[in-house]
Design a protein around this motif. Sequence first.
Motif, PDB file in Angstrom:
ATOM      1  N   PRO A   8       0.803  -1.236   0.000  1.00  0.00           N
ATOM      2  CA  PRO A   8       0.000   0.000   0.000  1.00  0.00           C
ATOM      3  C   PRO A   8       0.835   1.285   0.000  1.00  0.00           C
ATOM      4  O   PRO A   8       0.460   2.263  -0.657  1.00  0.00           O
ATOM      5  CB  PRO A   8      -0.840  -0.121   1.275  1.00  0.00           C
ATOM      6  CG  PRO A   8      -1.003  -1.596   1.470  1.00  0.00           C
ATOM      7  CD  PRO A   8       0.318  -2.186   1.034  1.00  0.00           C
ATOM      8  N   ALA A   9       1.940   1.314   0.720  1.00  0.00           N
ATOM      9  CA  ALA A   9       2.777   2.523   0.747  1.00  0.00           C
ATOM     10  C   ALA A   9       3.380   2.795  -0.628  1.00  0.00           C
ATOM     11  O   ALA A   9       3.426   3.948  -1.078  1.00  0.00           O
ATOM     12  CB  ALA A   9       3.876   2.391   1.801  1.00  0.00           C
ATOM     13  N   HIS A  12       0.669   4.042  -2.900  1.00  0.00           N
ATOM     14  CA  HIS A  12       0.358   5.437  -2.589  1.00  0.00           C
ATOM     15  C   HIS A  12       1.385   6.374  -3.227  1.00  0.00           C
ATOM     16  O   HIS A  12       1.025   7.422  -3.774  1.00  0.00           O
ATOM     17  CB  HIS A  12       0.290   5.657  -1.081  1.00  0.00           C
ATOM     18  CG  HIS A  12      -0.005   7.068  -0.707  1.00  0.00           C
ATOM     19  ND1 HIS A  12      -1.241   7.654  -0.898  1.00  0.00           N
ATOM     20  CD2 HIS A  12       0.791   8.036  -0.194  1.00  0.00           C
ATOM     21  CE1 HIS A  12      -1.198   8.911  -0.507  1.00  0.00           C
ATOM     22  NE2 HIS A  12       0.025   9.175  -0.073  1.00  0.00           N
ATOM     23  N   GLU A  15       0.618   6.495  -6.877  1.00  0.00           N
ATOM     24  CA  GLU A  15      -0.612   7.263  -7.086  1.00  0.00           C
ATOM     25  C   GLU A  15      -0.340   8.762  -6.958  1.00  0.00           C
ATOM     26  O   GLU A  15      -0.843   9.572  -7.749  1.00  0.00           O
ATOM     27  CB  GLU A  15      -1.678   6.830  -6.080  1.00  0.00           C
ATOM     28  CG  GLU A  15      -3.001   7.528  -6.266  1.00  0.00           C
ATOM     29  CD  GLU A  15      -4.064   7.016  -5.314  1.00  0.00           C
ATOM     30  OE1 GLU A  15      -5.251   7.232  -5.627  1.00  0.00           O
ATOM     31  OE2 GLU A  15      -3.731   6.421  -4.275  1.00  0.00           O
ATOM     32  N   THR A  16       0.483   9.140  -5.988  1.00  0.00           N
ATOM     33  CA  THR A  16       0.844  10.539  -5.797  1.00  0.00           C
ATOM     34  C   THR A  16       1.603  11.071  -7.013  1.00  0.00           C
ATOM     35  O   THR A  16       1.303  12.162  -7.515  1.00  0.00           O
ATOM     36  CB  THR A  16       1.683  10.712  -4.513  1.00  0.00           C
ATOM     37  OG1 THR A  16       0.891  10.289  -3.401  1.00  0.00           O
ATOM     38  CG2 THR A  16       2.111  12.152  -4.314  1.00  0.00           C
ATOM     39  N   SER A  19      -0.826  11.378  -9.946  1.00  0.00           N
ATOM     40  CA  SER A  19      -1.754  12.502  -9.749  1.00  0.00           C
ATOM     41  C   SER A  19      -1.049  13.837  -9.961  1.00  0.00           C
ATOM     42  O   SER A  19      -1.621  14.758 -10.550  1.00  0.00           O
ATOM     43  CB  SER A  19      -2.372  12.437  -8.353  1.00  0.00           C
ATOM     44  OG  SER A  19      -3.178  11.279  -8.233  1.00  0.00           O
ATOM     45  N   ILE A  87      -4.441   0.979 -10.216  1.00  0.00           N
ATOM     46  CA  ILE A  87      -4.196   1.036  -8.771  1.00  0.00           C
ATOM     47  C   ILE A  87      -5.476   0.673  -8.035  1.00  0.00           C
ATOM     48  O   ILE A  87      -5.471  -0.137  -7.102  1.00  0.00           O
ATOM     49  CB  ILE A  87      -3.673   2.428  -8.347  1.00  0.00           C
ATOM     50  CG1 ILE A  87      -2.232   2.614  -8.853  1.00  0.00           C
ATOM     51  CG2 ILE A  87      -3.737   2.588  -6.817  1.00  0.00           C
ATOM     52  CD1 ILE A  87      -1.666   4.011  -8.638  1.00  0.00           C
TER      53      ILE A  87
END
Length: 128
Positions: A8-9, A12, A15-16, A19, A87
């Motif tokens: 998950p980290a 993330h 994803e960051t 984005s 994701i």
Amino acid sequence: MTVSPFDPAQLHAFETALSERRRELNLESQRLADTFAGVQSSRSDGSADGAHDAEASSLRAEWSRMSGFQGEAVQELAAIDRALQRIVDGSYGLCVRGGERIPQGRLEIKPAADLCIMCAEKAAPRRR
């Protein structure tokens, strides 16, 4: 169900990055749209007759260049959206063609990558 090879980290962080790149592309697209409007205004202000205006060729070249950049931005935004969806659905980091793991280093350089290195090399002539 397909399970991403990343924890998950890590997801993330990807994803960051995706984005942030999406935000940058949206800002650049807006700047291009504003520039398009300026070029279009210059082309249609009534003073340029195309055949005799020395700037007409320059304006056409600029228009063409900006159109190319805009097209590339649209393609990259679509790739980012697909990566963000992977994701969400748990398949991020897996090759969409063969299902193999995409190396983390490749994704750090190109977070929207959807192909493993082998599949990307096979697809390279078609993507150019």
